[in-house]
Write an enzyme that holds these catalytic residues in place. Structure first.
Site, PDB file in Angstrom:
ATOM      1  N   ARG A  65       0.992  -0.963  -0.137  1.00 19.50           N
ATOM      2  CA  ARG A  65       0.323  -0.044  -0.285  1.00 19.50           C
ATOM      3  C   ARG A  65       1.165   1.561  -0.132  1.00 19.50           C
ATOM      4  O   ARG A  65       1.990   1.043   0.311  1.00 19.50           O
ATOM      5  CB  ARG A  65      -0.688  -0.025   1.224  1.00 19.50           C
ATOM      6  CG  ARG A  65      -0.767  -0.914   2.819  1.00 19.50           C
ATOM      7  CD  ARG A  65       0.517   0.375   2.566  1.00 19.50           C
ATOM      8  NE  ARG A  65       0.335   1.210   3.130  1.00 19.50           N
ATOM      9  CZ  ARG A  65       1.067   2.322   3.327  1.00 19.50           C
ATOM     10  NH1 ARG A  65       2.632   2.125   3.680  1.00 19.50           N
ATOM     11  NH2 ARG A  65       0.925   3.554   3.910  1.00 19.50           N
ATOM     12  N   GLY A  66      -0.050   2.335  -0.406  1.00 21.71           N
ATOM     13  CA  GLY A  66       1.075   3.508   0.118  1.00 21.71           C
ATOM     14  C   GLY A  66       1.493   3.687  -1.393  1.00 21.71           C
ATOM     15  O   GLY A  66       1.073   2.733  -2.823  1.00 21.71           O
ATOM     16  N   ALA A  67       1.110   5.095  -2.338  1.00 20.23           N
ATOM     17  CA  ALA A  67       0.652   5.909  -4.205  1.00 20.23           C
ATOM     18  C   ALA A  67       2.019   4.757  -4.610  1.00 20.23           C
ATOM     19  O   ALA A  67       1.333   4.698  -5.499  1.00 20.23           O
ATOM     20  CB  ALA A  67       0.670   7.105  -3.783  1.00 20.23           C
ATOM     21  N   ARG A 108      -7.026  -0.159  -6.528  1.00 14.28           N
ATOM     22  CA  ARG A 108      -7.458   1.332  -5.633  1.00 14.28           C
ATOM     23  C   ARG A 108      -6.693   2.604  -6.372  1.00 14.28           C
ATOM     24  O   ARG A 108      -5.985   3.286  -7.268  1.00 14.28           O
ATOM     25  CB  ARG A 108      -6.184   1.518  -4.606  1.00 14.28           C
ATOM     26  CG  ARG A 108      -5.175   0.228  -4.686  1.00 14.28           C
ATOM     27  CD  ARG A 108      -6.230   0.203  -2.501  1.00 14.28           C
ATOM     28  NE  ARG A 108      -6.654   0.734  -1.794  1.00 14.28           N
ATOM     29  CZ  ARG A 108      -5.820   1.505  -0.523  1.00 14.28           C
ATOM     30  NH1 ARG A 108      -4.273   1.033  -0.231  1.00 14.28           N
ATOM     31  NH2 ARG A 108      -5.849   2.116   0.234  1.00 14.28           N
ATOM     32  N   GLN A 215      -1.553   2.903  10.045  1.00  8.28           N
ATOM     33  CA  GLN A 215      -0.523   3.059   9.542  1.00  8.28           C
ATOM     34  C   GLN A 215       0.061   3.235  10.066  1.00  8.28           C
ATOM     35  O   GLN A 215       1.299   2.935  10.344  1.00  8.28           O
ATOM     36  CB  GLN A 215      -1.145   3.274   7.698  1.00  8.28           C
ATOM     37  CG  GLN A 215      -1.573   2.876   6.824  1.00  8.28           C
ATOM     38  CD  GLN A 215      -2.970   2.633   6.823  1.00  8.28           C
ATOM     39  OE1 GLN A 215      -3.559   3.223   7.831  1.00  8.28           O
ATOM     40  NE2 GLN A 215      -3.565   3.067   5.915  1.00  8.28           N
ATOM     41  N   ASP A 256      -2.130  11.361  -2.255  1.00  7.93           N
ATOM     42  CA  ASP A 256      -1.837   9.565  -2.850  1.00  7.93           C
ATOM     43  C   ASP A 256      -2.906  10.113  -4.452  1.00  7.93           C
ATOM     44  O   ASP A 256      -2.388   9.959  -5.424  1.00  7.93           O
ATOM     45  CB  ASP A 256      -3.380   9.359  -2.788  1.00  7.93           C
ATOM     46  CG  ASP A 256      -3.091   8.039  -1.799  1.00  7.93           C
ATOM     47  OD1 ASP A 256      -3.029   7.883  -0.558  1.00  7.93           O
ATOM     48  OD2 ASP A 256      -3.557   6.548  -2.925  1.00  7.93           O
ATOM     49  N   ASN A 266      -5.420  12.794   0.340  1.00  8.90           N
ATOM     50  CA  ASN A 266      -4.546  11.340   0.770  1.00  8.90           C
ATOM     51  C   ASN A 266      -5.696  11.224   1.899  1.00  8.90           C
ATOM     52  O   ASN A 266      -6.543  10.952   1.842  1.00  8.90           O
ATOM     53  CB  ASN A 266      -3.739  12.881   1.781  1.00  8.90           C
ATOM     54  CG  ASN A 266      -2.437  11.530   2.770  1.00  8.90           C
ATOM     55  OD1 ASN A 266      -1.790  11.287   2.087  1.00  8.90           O
ATOM     56  ND2 ASN A 266      -2.369  12.636   3.349  1.00  8.90           N
ATOM     57  N   LYS A 267      -4.809   9.861   3.141  1.00 10.15           N
ATOM     58  CA  LYS A 267      -5.341   8.821   3.777  1.00 10.15           C
ATOM     59  C   LYS A 267      -6.453  10.044   5.026  1.00 10.15           C
ATOM     60  O   LYS A 267      -6.142  11.299   5.016  1.00 10.15           O
ATOM     61  CB  LYS A 267      -4.130   8.658   5.000  1.00 10.15           C
ATOM     62  CG  LYS A 267      -4.420   7.917   6.093  1.00 10.15           C
ATOM     63  CD  LYS A 267      -5.423   6.916   5.266  1.00 10.15           C
ATOM     64  CE  LYS A 267      -5.638   5.643   4.812  1.00 10.15           C
ATOM     65  NZ  LYS A 267      -6.107   5.039   2.709  1.00 10.15           N
TER      66      LYS A 267
END
Ligand code: MRU
Length: 363
Positions: A65-67, A108, A215, A256, A266-267
């Site tokens: 995960r994570g862009a 995603r 996270q 993201d 973003n998150k």
């Protein structure tokens, strides 16, 4: 897979920035290998595959995960599709690549790096397709490996650029994981913190836990502990109080997707930290590679992923914390408007306001 010695030699130059190696492609075995972030901080388990469908699954279920990590993994997914193609014509191979792209793109929806990476791979494949089958296969793998190495170098450069804003003894708040585990290596916002630390600045970090996937509580804690960087873990809802009590000098978060206006996805939870930062007059920086920037002016184009209710009703898919049959709203990201962002830190420099002018110029 001969002729790929350059990859090993490039990687060895980057070794000092790769204390954590979240993902890579084994050029000797033709396998894509990644650390399953769902098990961190308790277990460090590497998984591997030669099947692009498994890469798509790993992205969807957030093993990866994570862009930037999503983008680079998708590029390797495409390389696996090319290397293991059943077809023996260029047309058939290109068809298979389109199939693979479709599946990987469906994993995603918010992470712009995913679409950026798939487009870059397809552009290379189209270019090579005039020169024959083997050139497409070799070209796609070559492009994925280049993107992998570029991502690590880009992150180190982001760290160098961003570290200028970090002073000795600063307390830095961050949200979600933007470290090595969110990229091909080193990290973005956490990369800036890491770089400042490597420069000898005595920073401390306040990381949110980042509900619901944690996270912060799992991945940041693991990365920061490995580096020996001092930190405090807070629940997401303690962020405003920490700002009010002057416990934070600067806020660094990842992205993201950023668009030309400066709107930043973003998150989930980033927006409320940005609002509180504005209220308490604390500088709020977005940190991201330019591959996260989508060339559009329209915030409506930002797709916000909604994930399973189970992420909210259970902790880490295990402990049920509420009734089962309830309605849940679980957006994975929010959008911070440009007015709340002090500046955007990229590998090409710090983008100041007005973002409408300066982001496009930077691209
Ligand atoms: O749902 P995730 O864990 O993929 O979300 C990650 C984030 O929101 C990060 O801040 C962003 O992708 C940048 S990672 C360098």
């Amino acid at each position: 897979m001969g002729g790929l010695g350059w990859v090993k030699s490039e990687l060895s130059k980057l070794e000092k920035f790769l204390k954590i190696k979240p993902l890579y492609f084994d050029v000797d075995t033709g396998e894509f290998i990644w650390l399953d972030t769902r098990l961190i901080p308790f277990e460090e388990v590497y998984r591997k595959t030669r099947d692009y469908r498994r890469v798509a699954e790993a992205i969807k279920t957030m093993e990866i995960r994570g862009a930037p990590a999503i983008g680079i993994s998708a590029a390797f997914g495409m390389a696996l599709a090319a290397l293991n193609s059943k077809s023996n014509s260029v047309e058939g191979l290109m068809e298979e690549l389109l199939e693979a792209r479709k599946l990987l793109a469906s994993t995603r929806p918010t992470a712009y790096n995913l679409f950026w990476a798939l487009e870059r791979i397809m552009a290379r494949a189209r270019e090579e397709s005039k020169r024959g089958y083997d050139r497409v296969v070799g070209g796609v793998l070559d492009e994925a490996l280049r993107m992998y190495l570029e991502d690590i170098k880009t992150n180190v450069e982001i760290g160098r650029v961003g570290s200028r804003l970090v002073e000795d003894n600063m307390s830095i708040m961050t949200h979600c994981n933007t470290g090595a585990l969110a990229t091909a290596g080193f990290g973005t916002a956490l990369g800036v913190i890491r770089y400042a630390w490597y420069e000898g600045k005595k920073v401390t970090v306040i990381t949110t836990e980042t509900r619901p996937v944690l996270q912060g509580a799992r991945l940041n804690v693991w990365e920061l502990r490995k580096e020996g960087i001092p930190f405090k873990l807070i629940v997401d809802s303690a962020a405003a109080l920490a700002l009010a009590r002057n416990m934070v000098d600067i806020i660094l978060v990842g992205a993201d997707r950023i668009i030309l206006t400066g709107h930043t996805a973003n998150k989930i939870g980033t927006l409320q930290i940005a609002i509180a930062s504005k209220h308490y007059n604390k500088p709020f920086y977005v940190v991201a590679p330019t591959s996260t920037i989508q060339a559009t002016w329209d915030p409506q184009e930002i797709v916000i992923e909604e994930r399973s209710p189970e992420e909210v009703t259970k902790v880490m898919g295990k402990i049920q914390i509420t009734l089962q049959d309830i309605e849940v709203y679980n957006p994975s990201f929010d959008i911070t408007p440009p007015q709340l962002i002090t500046a955007i830190i990229t590998e090409k420099g710090i983008i100041e306001k007005p973002f409408e002018e300066n982001i496009a110029k930077t691209l």
